[in-house]
Enzyme design. Sequence first.
Site, PDB file in Angstrom:
ATOM      1  N   LYS A  68       9.555  16.411  30.472  1.00 53.14           N
ATOM      2  CA  LYS A  68       9.770  17.853  30.465  1.00 53.14           C
ATOM      3  C   LYS A  68       8.545  18.574  31.032  1.00 53.14           C
ATOM      4  O   LYS A  68       7.441  18.039  31.021  1.00 53.14           O
ATOM      5  CB  LYS A  68      10.033  18.349  29.036  1.00 53.14           C
ATOM      6  CG  LYS A  68      11.169  17.620  28.334  1.00 53.14           C
ATOM      7  CD  LYS A  68      11.434  18.180  26.965  1.00 53.14           C
ATOM      8  CE  LYS A  68      12.292  17.242  26.123  1.00 53.14           C
ATOM      9  NZ  LYS A  68      13.519  16.810  26.779  1.00 53.14           N
ATOM     10  N   HIS A  87      20.194  17.546  28.595  1.00 53.62           N
ATOM     11  CA  HIS A  87      18.846  17.314  28.080  1.00 53.62           C
ATOM     12  C   HIS A  87      17.958  18.501  28.430  1.00 53.62           C
ATOM     13  O   HIS A  87      18.087  19.094  29.501  1.00 53.62           O
ATOM     14  CB  HIS A  87      18.268  16.024  28.668  1.00 53.62           C
ATOM     15  CG  HIS A  87      19.076  14.804  28.341  1.00 53.62           C
ATOM     16  ND1 HIS A  87      19.079  14.232  27.085  1.00 53.62           N
ATOM     17  CD2 HIS A  87      19.919  14.060  29.096  1.00 53.62           C
ATOM     18  CE1 HIS A  87      19.878  13.182  27.089  1.00 53.62           C
ATOM     19  NE2 HIS A  87      20.407  13.054  28.294  1.00 53.62           N
ATOM     20  N   TYR A 136      17.051  24.413  27.519  1.00 50.87           N
ATOM     21  CA  TYR A 136      18.137  23.794  28.279  1.00 50.87           C
ATOM     22  C   TYR A 136      18.570  24.714  29.416  1.00 50.87           C
ATOM     23  O   TYR A 136      18.560  25.937  29.277  1.00 50.87           O
ATOM     24  CB  TYR A 136      19.348  23.529  27.370  1.00 50.87           C
ATOM     25  CG  TYR A 136      19.096  22.502  26.294  1.00 50.87           C
ATOM     26  CD1 TYR A 136      19.498  21.183  26.469  1.00 50.87           C
ATOM     27  CD2 TYR A 136      18.454  22.851  25.108  1.00 50.87           C
ATOM     28  CE1 TYR A 136      19.269  20.233  25.482  1.00 50.87           C
ATOM     29  CE2 TYR A 136      18.214  21.915  24.118  1.00 50.87           C
ATOM     30  CZ  TYR A 136      18.623  20.606  24.312  1.00 50.87           C
ATOM     31  OH  TYR A 136      18.386  19.667  23.338  1.00 50.87           O
TER      32      TYR A 136
END
Length: 334
Positions: free
Chosen positions: A312, A281, A275
């Site tokens: 990601k 998120h 993070y």
Amino acid sequence: MKATFDGSNLYLKQDTSLYESGGYGRPEKGGLRLSPEEGLYLLWRKRIDLEGYDFSGLLADLSREPGFFRRYLVYRDLRERGYALQTGPHDFRVFKRGERPGKGQSLYLIRVLAERDLVDFDRVVAEVATAGNMRKQYLIAAVDDEGELTYYEVKTNHLAGSEAPGAAATVKGEAFGAVVLVRAAAAPWLETEGYGKPLDPELTMLSPVEALFLMDGDRLTIVQQESPLGRDEYHAVAAATDGELAEKVVVYTDLRRRGYAPKTGYKFGHHFRVYGEGVKHSLMLAHAIPSGTALTMAVISRSVRLAHSVKKKMLFACVHINGIQYIEFARIKL
């Protein structure tokens, strides 16, 4: 055009028109030397003739070299997409669309690998550095068993950021094996700074990497059955159940010092989900690996696919004696 073949390369005597019009080959002694991949492609496209050989015959001869056919598949794919390319300095040097050797700049350096080939991370770091020094992007072209191609951009990601100041406080925890429990009321800053997970309204549970990082920063002391437990003693207890703890602690510490808040990435099959400050998120998945590690392209492909599906970045954190190299893999469309 009539070509000759010496067992390694093909030659066009007294003719450089393919180089001048499409960037094929390398001019040599008034003619043109074609790499095996170029020669086979031009024969397939019926741009040249080679006495005694058709496509299958030349492919049979060239395929005696392991890895040739997958390099040819990549060469053909890029040519069919409108790119000009030459062999080297890795497998291929690829020019910007509309540009070619002698009249333009190359954009990519490409390494060709099969799905089960091992990716040596130390070698990748060196090749990415070479590409960077040449102001090129480094790509891996992965060829699966059915001849399908996937391109990955690989970058050594030097993460930005600096450690945010933490609360000037020390708290006492109690160890139950590798688990450390802390009274939540005694350390409200743990939740604020992203450490631990509530076990119940009164207790916060710290993971081993969190506990070791806080101990190293003199922000946590640990007791076990009312007796003090030193850092090395606790590390030995935690390491007995986690053979990857040493690398994980190094990477966790580095990420924390850069201002990130790592949490376990177990549900994603990796060590950490990471993070950023003020971000709800996680931004990245990170996996700690020691120097000298090699993983198959299939393993890397699964990791990249999963990271992409949850929006990601995928980082492999290579732990070296002189620091950590974050290597980012990402699929790219050409």
